[in-house]
Design a protein around this motif. Structure first.
Motif, mmCIF file in Angstrom:
data_model
loop_
_atom_site.group_PDB
_atom_site.id
_atom_site.type_symbol
_atom_site.label_atom_id
_atom_site.label_comp_id
_atom_site.label_asym_id
_atom_site.label_seq_id
_atom_site.Cartn_x
_atom_site.Cartn_y
_atom_site.Cartn_z
ATOM 1 N N ARG B 31 0.831 -1.196 0.000
ATOM 2 C CA ARG B 31 0.000 0.000 0.000
ATOM 3 C C ARG B 31 0.867 1.248 0.000
ATOM 4 O O ARG B 31 0.542 2.250 -0.626
ATOM 5 C CB ARG B 31 -0.903 -0.014 1.237
ATOM 6 N N GLY B 32 1.991 1.186 0.727
ATOM 7 C CA GLY B 32 2.890 2.321 0.780
ATOM 8 C C GLY B 32 4.195 1.932 1.446
ATOM 9 O O GLY B 32 4.234 1.014 2.273
ATOM 10 N N GLN B 91 3.589 -0.757 4.412
ATOM 11 C CA GLN B 91 2.196 -0.899 4.822
ATOM 12 C C GLN B 91 1.479 -1.761 3.801
ATOM 13 O O GLN B 91 1.588 -1.524 2.587
ATOM 14 C CB GLN B 91 1.529 0.471 4.909
ATOM 15 N N TYR B 98 -3.592 -2.912 8.284
ATOM 16 C CA TYR B 98 -2.717 -1.928 7.639
ATOM 17 C C TYR B 98 -1.685 -1.354 8.590
ATOM 18 O O TYR B 98 -1.271 -0.206 8.446
ATOM 19 C CB TYR B 98 -3.534 -0.780 7.020
ATOM 20 N N ILE B 99 -1.251 -2.121 9.559
ATOM 21 C CA ILE B 99 -0.245 -1.635 10.499
ATOM 22 C C ILE B 99 1.121 -1.724 9.837
ATOM 23 O O ILE B 99 1.514 -2.782 9.346
ATOM 24 C CB ILE B 99 -0.241 -2.464 11.797
ATOM 25 N N PRO B 100 1.904 -0.629 9.809
ATOM 26 C CA PRO B 100 3.215 -0.661 9.156
ATOM 27 C C PRO B 100 4.198 -1.598 9.849
ATOM 28 O O PRO B 100 4.153 -1.771 11.065
ATOM 29 C CB PRO B 100 3.695 0.788 9.254
#
Lengths: 114, 112
Positions: B31-32, B91, B98-100
């Motif tokens: 996601r990122g 992430q 969605y916890i990095p």
């Protein structure tokens, strides 16, 4: 905005004592996190919360407890402190969820257990 | 499970000597990817977010790039004030939270 604030900055705890590390954010973020950081080991997630009343375990939750009664506050409780809990503790917050999510960190609490 | 590996663990440079830090990752659906800077005794501070392979972002002497397997943080003509630990995090939708996930960081020292 103050961002993420943590108290205390430093603390020395005796083995077997308990204490609470305080964390407050004023950005109206949904997600909050507690990490511990040991030398050369990066950030390890202890607990996180996706909103008031909701908490979940991270990678290293043993010996810790959390609560989230308000959006702003996310205290971390250490029960029966052990030397292995000597570390630097960081609280962080973010908007959270499926959107790409920048975390904002507090200045940290340096805890020594003797 | 998401995995992030940063290399080298430590890097010493002379002022003006350009170099790159590496962040390799394994995720299911990126996601990122985030880069943070951490000064001694302080909390990490956000630098960049990269979303897809081929993307690049710049800030002063720093440029972050992203491929499907790794990210580089290029430091051009570094100055002593660039000395810090640089953390990489990814992430993904893993577990729905969605916890990095963070790497261990690269400690950079730039000598004058």
């Amino acid at each position: 905005n103050a961002g993420v604030t943590q108290t205390p900055k430093f603390h020395i705890l005796k083995i077997g004592q308990s204490m609470t590390l305080q964390c407050t954010q004023d950005m109206n973020h949904n997600y909050m996190y507690w990490y511990r950081q040991d030398p050369g080991m990066g950030l390890k997630l202890i607990y996180y919360s996706v909103g008031a009343g909701i908490t979940d375990k991270g990678e290293v939750p043993n010996g810790y407890n959390v609560s989230r009664s308000t959006t702003e506050d996310f205290p971390l409780r250490l029960e029966l402190a052990a030397p292995s809990q000597t570390s630097v503790y960081f609280c962080a917050s973010s908007y959270g969820g499926a959107s790409t999510d920048t975390q904002y960190f507090g200045p940290g609490t340096r805890l020594t257990v003797l | 499970e998401d995995q992030v590996t940063q290399s080298p663990e430590a890097l010493r440079l002379q002022e003006g000597e350009s170099s790159s830090l590496n962040c390799s990752y394994t995720v299911s659906g990126l996601r990122g990817l985030f880069w943070y800077r951490q000064d001694p005794g302080k909390g990490p501070e956000f630098l960049f977010t990269l979303y897809s392979a081929g993307e690049e972002k710049e800030k002063e002497r720093l440029k972050a790039t992203l491929t499907k397997k790794e990210s580089f943080l290029h430091i051009t003509a570094p100055k002593p004030e660039d000395s810090a630990t640089y953390l990489c995090a990814v992430q993904s939708p893993g577990g729905g939270s969605y916890i990095p996930t963070f790497g261990r960081g690269t400690s950079l020292i730039v000598h004058p």
